[in-house]
Design a protein around this motif. Structure first.
Motif: not given
Length: 300
Positions: A111-115, A117-127, A283-288
């Motif tokens: 949908y083009g809803q850019r996450p 910046a903190r999401i990228w850090a969480l992705v790295g933490l998860s990996w 974050g609101s996007k992720v809670e949604k």
């Protein structure tokens, strides 16, 4: 009175996280007695029978949305259940939690809803957590770990697709869950028929105890309780409580199934659980996205 209801809702959500966390180990036990298609067919037809009253007076338009939603869920569950034959229940519980971090990335691609910046850090933490959980490098990923990772990716995209389908029809969340259960159960039966059919049902009491637990507690009761509790708690608390699901899964696998969990694996799993909690609560996007998952009836 309001505070007591809030506390009650949070205990119920913790119970759902506990039940869903143990579902990977219980499914692994069921797979010792019956093949993947059979376990899915029996589990979800049984759950569908329990939810049969919710299907009364459902219009055809709702079925047109519910059946594709069931097809998406079937694909996810096939990956998850097959994965359990080749990986540990603890790995499965932690790896599937990646879907919470991957959902905003799926929204971005679809949908083009850019996450944020903190999401990228969480992705790295998860990996990083996934690498510690499964070995010193990605080369140690088993086939089961790869299938569970694929299931997490499918869940992330599935949340977005299911939300779109659910918005187009008027059925209740319980009715949608019932339709999904029937679609998964009958779909698994059809797939098994294409492979020569299923063997006779097991007579072992352990199999039926595991299947009843998965169908009644992990599907019907957990979803009903979750719907009740979500209306009485706030998103951050929901995220914290539901983020404990993989930890319960690892504890069950360690205590009940005797799976080895060394310090590095606990550290890796802990990092993934922390990333999941921060993603869903921060974050609101992720809670949604998490809310979307609960409302459309994706079962654990």
């Amino acid at each position: 009175m309001g505070q007591r209801m809030l506390a009650s809702a949070e205990w119920l959500l913790l119970a759902v996280a506990l039940v869903w966390g143990t579902s990977y180990g219980v499914a692994k036990l069921a797979l010792e007695h019956y093949p993947v298609f059979g376990v899915l067919a029996v589990r979800f037809i049984l759950a569908g029978l329990c939810l049969l009253p919710a299907l009364r007076a459902i219009r055809w338009q709702a079925w047109r949305a519910g059946l594709p939603m069931g097809g998406i869920l079937l694909a996810i569950l096939l990956c998850e259940t097959w994965a359990l034959q080749y990986t540990s229940a603890s790995n499965a519980a932690f790896l599937i939690s990646l879907c919470l971090v991957l959902t905003p990335l799926a929204e971005w691609l679809l949908y083009g809803q850019r996450p944020a910046a903190r999401i990228w850090a969480l992705v790295g933490l998860s990996w990083l957590g996934a690498l510690l959980l499964t070995g010193d490098s990605a080369m140690h990923f088993s086939g089961g770990d790869a299938l569970m990772l694929l299931a997490a990716v499918l869940r992330a995209f599935g949340v977005c697709w299911l939300k779109q389908l659910a918005d187009r029809q008027p059925a209740t969340a319980q009715a949608l869950t019932a339709m999904q259960c029937w679609a998964v159960g009958l779909g698994a039966l059809a797939l098994s028929a294409s492979q020569g059919g299923l063997p006779p049902l097991p007579r072992d009491p352990g199999f039926w105890l595991a299947i009843s637990y998965l169908a009644v507690l992990c599907t019907v009761c957990a979803f009903a309780i979750q719907n009740y509790a979500l209306r009485r708690s706030d998103p951050s608390r929901v995220a914290l409580l539901m983020g404990s699901e993989p930890v319960f899964g690892a504890l069950f696998a360690w205590l009940w199934l005797g799976e080895a969990m060394g310090p590095l694996r606990w550290l890796g799993g802990g990092l993934m659980a922390v990333a999941a909690v921060m993603a869903t609560g921060g974050g609101s996007k992720v809670e949604k996205g998490v809310g979307e998952k609960e409302e459309v009836g994706v079962v654990g």
